[in-house]
Design a protein around this motif. Sequence first.
Motif, mmCIF file in Angstrom:
data_model
loop_
_atom_site.group_PDB
_atom_site.id
_atom_site.type_symbol
_atom_site.label_atom_id
_atom_site.label_comp_id
_atom_site.label_asym_id
_atom_site.label_seq_id
_atom_site.Cartn_x
_atom_site.Cartn_y
_atom_site.Cartn_z
ATOM 1 N N PHE A 9 27.268 -1.760 7.600
ATOM 2 C CA PHE A 9 26.113 -2.581 7.432
ATOM 3 C C PHE A 9 25.672 -2.592 6.252
ATOM 4 O O PHE A 9 25.725 -1.533 5.361
ATOM 5 C CB PHE A 9 25.226 -2.559 8.527
ATOM 6 N N SER A 10 24.734 -3.581 5.824
ATOM 7 C CA SER A 10 23.992 -3.625 4.790
ATOM 8 C C SER A 10 22.571 -3.958 5.187
ATOM 9 O O SER A 10 22.351 -4.629 6.125
ATOM 10 C CB SER A 10 24.474 -4.491 3.742
ATOM 11 N N ILE A 11 21.698 -3.028 4.662
ATOM 12 C CA ILE A 11 20.097 -3.506 4.591
ATOM 13 C C ILE A 11 19.626 -4.288 3.514
ATOM 14 O O ILE A 11 20.008 -4.026 2.337
ATOM 15 C CB ILE A 11 19.156 -2.323 4.710
ATOM 16 N N GLU A 12 19.730 -5.636 3.798
ATOM 17 C CA GLU A 12 19.284 -6.574 2.762
ATOM 18 C C GLU A 12 17.869 -6.769 2.225
ATOM 19 O O GLU A 12 17.484 -6.986 1.291
ATOM 20 C CB GLU A 12 19.842 -8.092 2.986
ATOM 21 N N GLU A 13 17.042 -6.774 3.099
ATOM 22 C CA GLU A 13 15.505 -6.747 3.112
ATOM 23 C C GLU A 13 14.783 -5.721 3.853
ATOM 24 O O GLU A 13 15.081 -5.487 5.070
ATOM 25 C CB GLU A 13 14.946 -8.337 3.264
ATOM 26 N N ILE A 14 13.622 -5.237 3.168
ATOM 27 C CA ILE A 14 12.678 -4.385 4.041
ATOM 28 C C ILE A 14 11.307 -4.913 3.954
ATOM 29 O O ILE A 14 11.109 -5.142 2.791
ATOM 30 C CB ILE A 14 12.757 -3.280 3.731
ATOM 31 N N SER A 15 10.428 -5.208 4.804
ATOM 32 C CA SER A 15 9.027 -5.357 4.629
ATOM 33 C C SER A 15 8.196 -4.572 5.539
ATOM 34 O O SER A 15 8.629 -4.545 6.807
ATOM 35 C CB SER A 15 8.867 -7.054 4.939
ATOM 36 N N ILE A 16 7.309 -4.172 5.003
ATOM 37 C CA ILE A 16 6.333 -3.229 5.848
ATOM 38 C C ILE A 16 4.939 -3.966 5.804
ATOM 39 O O ILE A 16 4.458 -4.239 4.909
ATOM 40 C CB ILE A 16 6.237 -1.795 5.307
ATOM 41 N N ALA A 17 4.328 -3.885 6.734
ATOM 42 C CA ALA A 17 3.052 -4.427 7.304
ATOM 43 C C ALA A 17 2.220 -3.347 8.108
ATOM 44 O O ALA A 17 2.557 -2.446 8.461
ATOM 45 C CB ALA A 17 2.998 -5.646 7.937
ATOM 46 N N PHE A 18 0.584 -3.398 7.786
ATOM 47 C CA PHE A 18 -0.145 -2.469 8.523
ATOM 48 C C PHE A 18 -1.017 -3.115 9.140
ATOM 49 O O PHE A 18 -1.566 -4.203 9.017
ATOM 50 C CB PHE A 18 -0.929 -1.534 7.332
ATOM 51 N N GLY A 19 -1.980 -2.224 9.948
ATOM 52 C CA GLY A 19 -3.140 -2.946 10.723
ATOM 53 C C GLY A 19 -4.227 -3.165 9.597
ATOM 54 O O GLY A 19 -4.022 -2.715 8.565
ATOM 55 N N SER A 20 -4.960 -4.100 9.945
ATOM 56 C CA SER A 20 -6.036 -4.936 8.866
ATOM 57 C C SER A 20 -7.044 -4.006 8.558
ATOM 58 O O SER A 20 -7.705 -4.376 7.641
ATOM 59 C CB SER A 20 -6.192 -6.208 9.476
ATOM 60 N N VAL A 21 -7.275 -2.797 9.250
ATOM 61 C CA VAL A 21 -8.537 -2.256 9.368
ATOM 62 C C VAL A 21 -8.099 -0.892 8.388
ATOM 63 O O VAL A 21 -7.352 -0.159 8.853
ATOM 64 C CB VAL A 21 -9.250 -1.803 10.578
ATOM 65 N N TYR A 22 -8.831 -0.812 7.185
ATOM 66 C CA TYR A 22 -8.663 0.552 6.515
ATOM 67 C C TYR A 22 -9.753 1.374 6.676
ATOM 68 O O TYR A 22 -10.701 0.929 6.495
ATOM 69 C CB TYR A 22 -8.333 0.296 4.978
ATOM 70 N N GLU A 23 -9.553 2.658 6.876
ATOM 71 C CA GLU A 23 -10.518 3.727 6.972
ATOM 72 C C GLU A 23 -10.050 5.089 6.120
ATOM 73 O O GLU A 23 -8.882 5.408 6.121
ATOM 74 C CB GLU A 23 -10.700 4.212 8.343
ATOM 75 N N SER A 24 -10.879 5.438 5.353
ATOM 76 C CA SER A 24 -10.738 6.635 4.778
ATOM 77 C C SER A 24 -10.736 7.847 5.551
ATOM 78 O O SER A 24 -11.543 7.690 6.583
ATOM 79 C CB SER A 24 -11.902 6.964 3.567
ATOM 80 N N ALA A 25 -10.179 8.973 5.240
ATOM 81 C CA ALA A 25 -10.230 10.025 6.250
ATOM 82 C C ALA A 25 -11.659 10.551 6.529
ATOM 83 O O ALA A 25 -12.126 11.173 7.429
ATOM 84 C CB ALA A 25 -9.377 11.195 5.785
ATOM 85 N N SER A 26 -12.452 10.499 5.147
ATOM 86 C CA SER A 26 -13.910 10.930 5.537
ATOM 87 C C SER A 26 -14.744 9.930 6.183
ATOM 88 O O SER A 26 -15.521 10.513 7.035
ATOM 89 C CB SER A 26 -14.404 10.813 3.999
ATOM 90 N N GLU A 27 -14.354 8.829 6.471
ATOM 91 C CA GLU A 27 -15.048 7.891 7.353
ATOM 92 C C GLU A 27 -14.883 8.363 8.781
ATOM 93 O O GLU A 27 -15.691 8.264 9.544
ATOM 94 C CB GLU A 27 -14.630 6.582 7.172
ATOM 95 N N VAL A 28 -13.521 8.703 9.060
ATOM 96 C CA VAL A 28 -13.065 9.097 10.490
ATOM 97 C C VAL A 28 -13.425 10.357 10.730
ATOM 98 O O VAL A 28 -13.934 10.313 11.868
ATOM 99 C CB VAL A 28 -11.424 8.837 10.349
#
Length: 335
Positions: A9-28
Amino acid sequence: MRGGVAQGFSIEEISIAFGSVYESASEVLAGLNEIKISQFCKTHGINGHYICASDEFASDLCLRAISGLSSASVAGAECLVVATHTPDFLAPATSNLVHRALGLDERVVCFDLQLFCSGFVKALFMANLLLDKFKSVLLCCVSTKSKSLDPDNLAQKASISDSASALIIRRKECEIKPSFSELSLSELACVETAPFGGYNKMVANDYVSLDNSSFFNEVFDKFPPFFKDFTGSLGAYFSDDTPCFFHLPSEFFASRLKGTLGLSDNQCVSLSLKKYANTDINNIPLNLALYVKNHASIKPKSTALLASYGTGISLNSLFCEIEFSKIKASILAEK
């Protein structure tokens, strides 16, 4: 060693997405002092994480990841597979929600796979098996694990990112056939991860509860010999030049694994933790995408070893040809 061998098989494309809320470790970890926060960040190797908003779910992340793929490849997929342990609902299937939102052809085959941290390697191999019947597969792996964590467990919350990967997998003739093997340590099925969700409310917990010590001890007891047997079965195909992509949930885990297996930093690909934290089922596809984007002089054709371990407890490995230089990689993040 028992395992499976399938067509190429071949991997032709890869796309990665994330949750829309970013928090720094210091905030959490705001309730902790600076020394403890610094120690946490060093041990886990992270600066912050991405989580879903309250109205954002697995199907939403899948669609965001798919938006990074070419529209022609998505429209041409004959099978849609969604691998997750955090679906929008028990019914309908997340794959059907994604299929509806994309407006795909009615003849596209859709199904979900219930898979966990070790799920990407297994899902990729299963997508490869599907290529016996289909020309191309759209594979999505998604985790919105933050929604199922105890809000009072700040360390667990800070280390996890919600994410989705979308890949276009096509049938291809390969000189070296993909090889897959798995070890199922099911005697620990309800020990490493306590029962959560589903219909059996008599024993299920309200939040995901992990016995990290049990997981760590079992993985480092059973995975090294499993890895040695698997790579030994590959003979000369596996060498010091073979890039290895492991599920690496923390910097401490990554360092310990590399030392135990005797792998160099160059051979063991670990590029994602600092910026993206532990992306659960997507640690390996995210590192594949980063490897493609960060290595300008990748060999046109290479072999790679992918290996993971997770709830079950399941250990698995996949060895395959990957044409890194031909993969289109996209990483969609707010930060």
